[in-house]
Design a protein around this motif. Structure first.
Motif, PDB file in Angstrom:
ATOM      1  N   PRO A  19      37.289 -33.134 -28.731  1.00  0.00           N
ATOM      2  CA  PRO A  19      37.387 -32.752 -27.556  1.00  0.00           C
ATOM      3  C   PRO A  19      38.313 -31.196 -27.540  1.00  0.00           C
ATOM      4  O   PRO A  19      38.113 -30.531 -26.914  1.00  0.00           O
ATOM      5  CB  PRO A  19      38.000 -33.613 -26.772  1.00  0.00           C
ATOM      6  CG  PRO A  19      37.520 -34.938 -27.263  1.00  0.00           C
ATOM      7  CD  PRO A  19      37.531 -34.604 -28.740  1.00  0.00           C
ATOM      8  N   PHE A  20      39.528 -31.431 -28.367  1.00  0.00           N
ATOM      9  CA  PHE A  20      40.421 -30.391 -28.369  1.00  0.00           C
ATOM     10  C   PHE A  20      39.855 -29.092 -28.985  1.00  0.00           C
ATOM     11  O   PHE A  20      39.940 -28.079 -28.476  1.00  0.00           O
ATOM     12  CB  PHE A  20      41.510 -30.707 -29.455  1.00  0.00           C
ATOM     13  CG  PHE A  20      42.939 -29.762 -29.156  1.00  0.00           C
ATOM     14  CD1 PHE A  20      43.511 -29.756 -27.958  1.00  0.00           C
ATOM     15  CD2 PHE A  20      43.170 -29.357 -30.267  1.00  0.00           C
ATOM     16  CE1 PHE A  20      44.603 -29.053 -27.928  1.00  0.00           C
ATOM     17  CE2 PHE A  20      44.261 -28.230 -29.986  1.00  0.00           C
ATOM     18  CZ  PHE A  20      45.031 -28.017 -28.861  1.00  0.00           C
ATOM     19  N   ALA A  21      38.944 -29.259 -29.936  1.00  0.00           N
ATOM     20  CA  ALA A  21      38.415 -28.193 -30.451  1.00  0.00           C
ATOM     21  C   ALA A  21      37.226 -27.686 -29.439  1.00  0.00           C
ATOM     22  O   ALA A  21      37.156 -26.146 -29.426  1.00  0.00           O
ATOM     23  CB  ALA A  21      37.353 -28.686 -31.958  1.00  0.00           C
ATOM     24  N   GLU A  22      36.686 -28.343 -28.789  1.00  0.00           N
ATOM     25  CA  GLU A  22      35.681 -27.683 -27.639  1.00  0.00           C
ATOM     26  C   GLU A  22      36.528 -27.265 -26.530  1.00  0.00           C
ATOM     27  O   GLU A  22      36.101 -26.234 -26.006  1.00  0.00           O
ATOM     28  CB  GLU A  22      34.768 -28.898 -27.221  1.00  0.00           C
ATOM     29  CG  GLU A  22      33.849 -29.479 -28.496  1.00  0.00           C
ATOM     30  CD  GLU A  22      33.044 -30.282 -28.218  1.00  0.00           C
ATOM     31  OE1 GLU A  22      32.516 -30.334 -26.976  1.00  0.00           O
ATOM     32  OE2 GLU A  22      32.203 -30.910 -29.059  1.00  0.00           O
ATOM     33  N   LEU A  23      37.664 -27.607 -26.278  1.00  0.00           N
ATOM     34  CA  LEU A  23      38.436 -27.120 -25.325  1.00  0.00           C
ATOM     35  C   LEU A  23      39.187 -25.574 -25.793  1.00  0.00           C
ATOM     36  O   LEU A  23      39.035 -24.551 -24.952  1.00  0.00           O
ATOM     37  CB  LEU A  23      39.764 -27.928 -24.933  1.00  0.00           C
ATOM     38  CG  LEU A  23      40.647 -27.430 -24.270  1.00  0.00           C
ATOM     39  CD1 LEU A  23      40.066 -27.154 -22.536  1.00  0.00           C
ATOM     40  CD2 LEU A  23      41.916 -28.397 -23.871  1.00  0.00           C
ATOM     41  N   LEU A  24      39.566 -25.381 -26.990  1.00  0.00           N
ATOM     42  CA  LEU A  24      39.938 -24.289 -27.671  1.00  0.00           C
ATOM     43  C   LEU A  24      38.882 -23.210 -27.611  1.00  0.00           C
ATOM     44  O   LEU A  24      39.123 -22.053 -27.440  1.00  0.00           O
ATOM     45  CB  LEU A  24      40.389 -24.546 -29.066  1.00  0.00           C
ATOM     46  CG  LEU A  24      41.581 -25.132 -28.989  1.00  0.00           C
ATOM     47  CD1 LEU A  24      42.041 -25.026 -30.563  1.00  0.00           C
ATOM     48  CD2 LEU A  24      42.841 -24.433 -28.591  1.00  0.00           C
ATOM     49  N   ALA A  25      37.577 -23.844 -27.676  1.00  0.00           N
ATOM     50  CA  ALA A  25      36.556 -22.840 -27.783  1.00  0.00           C
ATOM     51  C   ALA A  25      36.414 -22.114 -26.673  1.00  0.00           C
ATOM     52  O   ALA A  25      35.609 -20.937 -26.636  1.00  0.00           O
ATOM     53  CB  ALA A  25      35.141 -23.233 -28.143  1.00  0.00           C
ATOM     54  N   ARG A  26      36.662 -22.571 -25.505  1.00  0.00           N
ATOM     55  CA  ARG A  26      36.556 -21.867 -24.234  1.00  0.00           C
ATOM     56  C   ARG A  26      37.964 -21.174 -23.638  1.00  0.00           C
ATOM     57  O   ARG A  26      37.936 -20.808 -22.554  1.00  0.00           O
ATOM     58  CB  ARG A  26      36.108 -23.112 -23.172  1.00  0.00           C
ATOM     59  CG  ARG A  26      34.976 -23.810 -23.520  1.00  0.00           C
ATOM     60  CD  ARG A  26      33.736 -23.183 -23.219  1.00  0.00           C
ATOM     61  NE  ARG A  26      33.381 -23.047 -21.698  1.00  0.00           N
ATOM     62  CZ  ARG A  26      32.548 -24.068 -21.254  1.00  0.00           C
ATOM     63  NH1 ARG A  26      31.990 -24.907 -21.797  1.00  0.00           N
ATOM     64  NH2 ARG A  26      32.123 -24.008 -19.818  1.00  0.00           N
ATOM     65  N   VAL A  27      38.842 -21.054 -24.372  1.00  0.00           N
ATOM     66  CA  VAL A  27      40.052 -20.230 -24.237  1.00  0.00           C
ATOM     67  C   VAL A  27      39.970 -19.050 -24.350  1.00  0.00           C
ATOM     68  O   VAL A  27      39.852 -18.583 -25.813  1.00  0.00           O
ATOM     69  CB  VAL A  27      41.213 -20.992 -24.607  1.00  0.00           C
ATOM     70  CG1 VAL A  27      42.431 -20.256 -24.552  1.00  0.00           C
ATOM     71  CG2 VAL A  27      41.563 -22.355 -24.178  1.00  0.00           C
ATOM     72  N   PRO A  28      39.909 -18.100 -23.585  1.00  0.00           N
ATOM     73  CA  PRO A  28      39.808 -16.647 -23.907  1.00  0.00           C
ATOM     74  C   PRO A  28      41.100 -15.718 -24.434  1.00  0.00           C
ATOM     75  O   PRO A  28      42.232 -16.460 -24.362  1.00  0.00           O
ATOM     76  CB  PRO A  28      39.405 -16.034 -22.496  1.00  0.00           C
ATOM     77  CG  PRO A  28      40.307 -16.840 -21.484  1.00  0.00           C
ATOM     78  CD  PRO A  28      40.190 -18.132 -21.967  1.00  0.00           C
ATOM     79  N   GLY A  29      40.878 -14.890 -25.051  1.00  0.00           N
ATOM     80  CA  GLY A  29      41.917 -13.899 -25.403  1.00  0.00           C
ATOM     81  C   GLY A  29      42.588 -14.128 -26.697  1.00  0.00           C
ATOM     82  O   GLY A  29      42.060 -15.143 -27.725  1.00  0.00           O
ATOM     83  N   THR A  30      43.808 -13.594 -27.075  1.00  0.00           N
ATOM     84  CA  THR A  30      44.622 -14.028 -28.285  1.00  0.00           C
ATOM     85  C   THR A  30      45.892 -14.255 -27.839  1.00  0.00           C
ATOM     86  O   THR A  30      46.708 -13.074 -27.702  1.00  0.00           O
ATOM     87  CB  THR A  30      44.397 -12.607 -29.163  1.00  0.00           C
ATOM     88  OG1 THR A  30      43.141 -12.335 -29.105  1.00  0.00           O
ATOM     89  CG2 THR A  30      45.038 -12.877 -30.303  1.00  0.00           C
ATOM     90  N   PRO A  31      46.289 -15.405 -27.433  1.00  0.00           N
ATOM     91  CA  PRO A  31      47.754 -15.771 -26.870  1.00  0.00           C
ATOM     92  C   PRO A  31      48.794 -15.504 -28.211  1.00  0.00           C
ATOM     93  O   PRO A  31      48.484 -15.901 -29.213  1.00  0.00           O
ATOM     94  CB  PRO A  31      47.543 -17.122 -26.348  1.00  0.00           C
ATOM     95  CG  PRO A  31      46.641 -17.653 -27.052  1.00  0.00           C
ATOM     96  CD  PRO A  31      45.578 -16.622 -27.234  1.00  0.00           C
ATOM     97  N   ARG A  32      49.932 -15.058 -27.766  1.00  0.00           N
ATOM     98  CA  ARG A  32      50.977 -14.838 -28.497  1.00  0.00           C
ATOM     99  C   ARG A  32      51.945 -15.995 -28.814  1.00  0.00           C
ATOM    100  O   ARG A  32      52.650 -16.118 -29.746  1.00  0.00           O
ATOM    101  CB  ARG A  32      51.786 -13.251 -28.432  1.00  0.00           C
ATOM    102  CG  ARG A  32      51.101 -12.064 -28.777  1.00  0.00           C
ATOM    103  CD  ARG A  32      51.564 -11.039 -28.002  1.00  0.00           C
ATOM    104  NE  ARG A  32      51.652 -11.342 -26.521  1.00  0.00           N
ATOM    105  CZ  ARG A  32      52.103 -10.161 -25.687  1.00  0.00           C
ATOM    106  NH1 ARG A  32      52.750  -9.094 -26.145  1.00  0.00           N
ATOM    107  NH2 ARG A  32      52.076 -10.473 -24.438  1.00  0.00           N
ATOM    108  N   SER A  33      51.785 -16.575 -27.764  1.00  0.00           N
ATOM    109  CA  SER A  33      52.656 -17.916 -27.672  1.00  0.00           C
ATOM    110  C   SER A  33      52.028 -19.100 -27.242  1.00  0.00           C
ATOM    111  O   SER A  33      51.129 -18.723 -25.909  1.00  0.00           O
ATOM    112  CB  SER A  33      53.960 -17.624 -26.664  1.00  0.00           C
ATOM    113  OG  SER A  33      53.758 -17.026 -25.461  1.00  0.00           O
TER     114      SER A  33
END
Length: 265
Positions: A19-33
């Motif tokens: 589930p964590f991998a699938e949550l990450l897949a929907r996070v946009p952008g390139t966070p620096r922190s």
């Protein structure tokens, strides 16, 4: 609860990490922190670094055992012992970034009483994105049977009432977090995990949802010289085998998850 067992939690690493991998897949952008709330034994930090190699990743957890395990397994990572409720109240533990681009949490918020009241503050900590997932299986046979068996006889005396954890549906979290300048993506998925071995559902839930009950029974046994934990495992395990019959290919476990991604800007 005295503390968690990292080794027990990691028995089903692949299933718990999906589930964590699938949550990450929907996070946009390139966070620096990135701030990972409820980071556990640090096994998901590598996924965050693979997705955003240049990001500064900090894990926060209230369990000393989990933080110790994370620091041992990932000595180059940054892990902080602290309570996310302090973070939501404006008292960030030392070492936690004040405004990370991404605040993310996997299977943690359901353990926090009245977690829905904290969500606006947690979302407000994130400069760009707040993302989390929580189990939505509080009414599954595994959890209903846990409450039923724990309410019987001497178990009830040792454990007390076992709460039904109030996890919301996607629409509930949308209602709480939607607002001007925010986009909320909320959904649910039901996985069918195929678990190997003997009594796999008992082993699965003994490392997570059943922990408060089991630790209370173990404490009672230590204080009174009883064997309630052993008796409970036998009785609860038999009920789980009836609810989740083993098949030639393994034991199927339906597991519902609720996901939310909130972006600002």
């Amino acid at each position: 609860m005295p503390d968690w067992s990292p080794s027990d939690y990691l028995r089903f690493t692949d299933e718990r990490s999906r589930p964590f991998a699938e949550l990450l897949a929907r996070v946009p952008g390139t966070p620096r922190s990135v701030l990972d709330l409820g980071c556990g034994p640090g096994h998901l930090a590598a996924m965050l670094r693979r997705r955003w190699p240049g990001a500064d990743v900090v894990g926060l957890d209230a369990s000393p055992a989990m933080i110790d395990a994370a620091r041992t397994a990932d000595p180059d990572g940054r892990y902080v012992l602290g309570d996310l409720r302090d973070l939501a109240a404006g008292r960030p533990p030392t070492g936690v970034p004040s405004r990370p681009d991404l605040v993310i949490s996997n299977a943690t918020l359901q353990w926090v009483p009245d977690h829905r009241d904290l969500l606006p503050a947690l979302a407000g900590l994130a400069r760009e994105t707040f993302a989390f997932s929580v189990p939505g299986n509080q009414d599954a046979p595994s959890h209903r049977l846990l409450r039923e068996v724990a309410a019987r006889g001497s178990y009830a005396d040792a454990v007390g009432p076992v709460p039904r954890r109030a996890v919301g549906d996607p629409a509930d979290y949308l209602e709480i977090l939607a607002g001007p300048g925010r986009a909320v993506d909320a959904w649910e998925t039901t996985y069918t995990h195929v678990l190997p071995g003997e009594d796999p559902v008992l082993r699965w839930i003994s490392a997570t949802g059943a922990q408060p009950v089991l630790q209370a029974l173990e404490a009672h046994d230590a204080d009174h010289g009883t064997t309630l934990r052993e008796q409970f495992d036998a009785e609860y395990g038999a009920a789980l085998r009836r609810a989740y019959p083993r098949q030639p290919y393994g034991t199927p476990l339906a597991f519902r998850r609720v996901f939310v991604v909130v972006t600002t800007g």
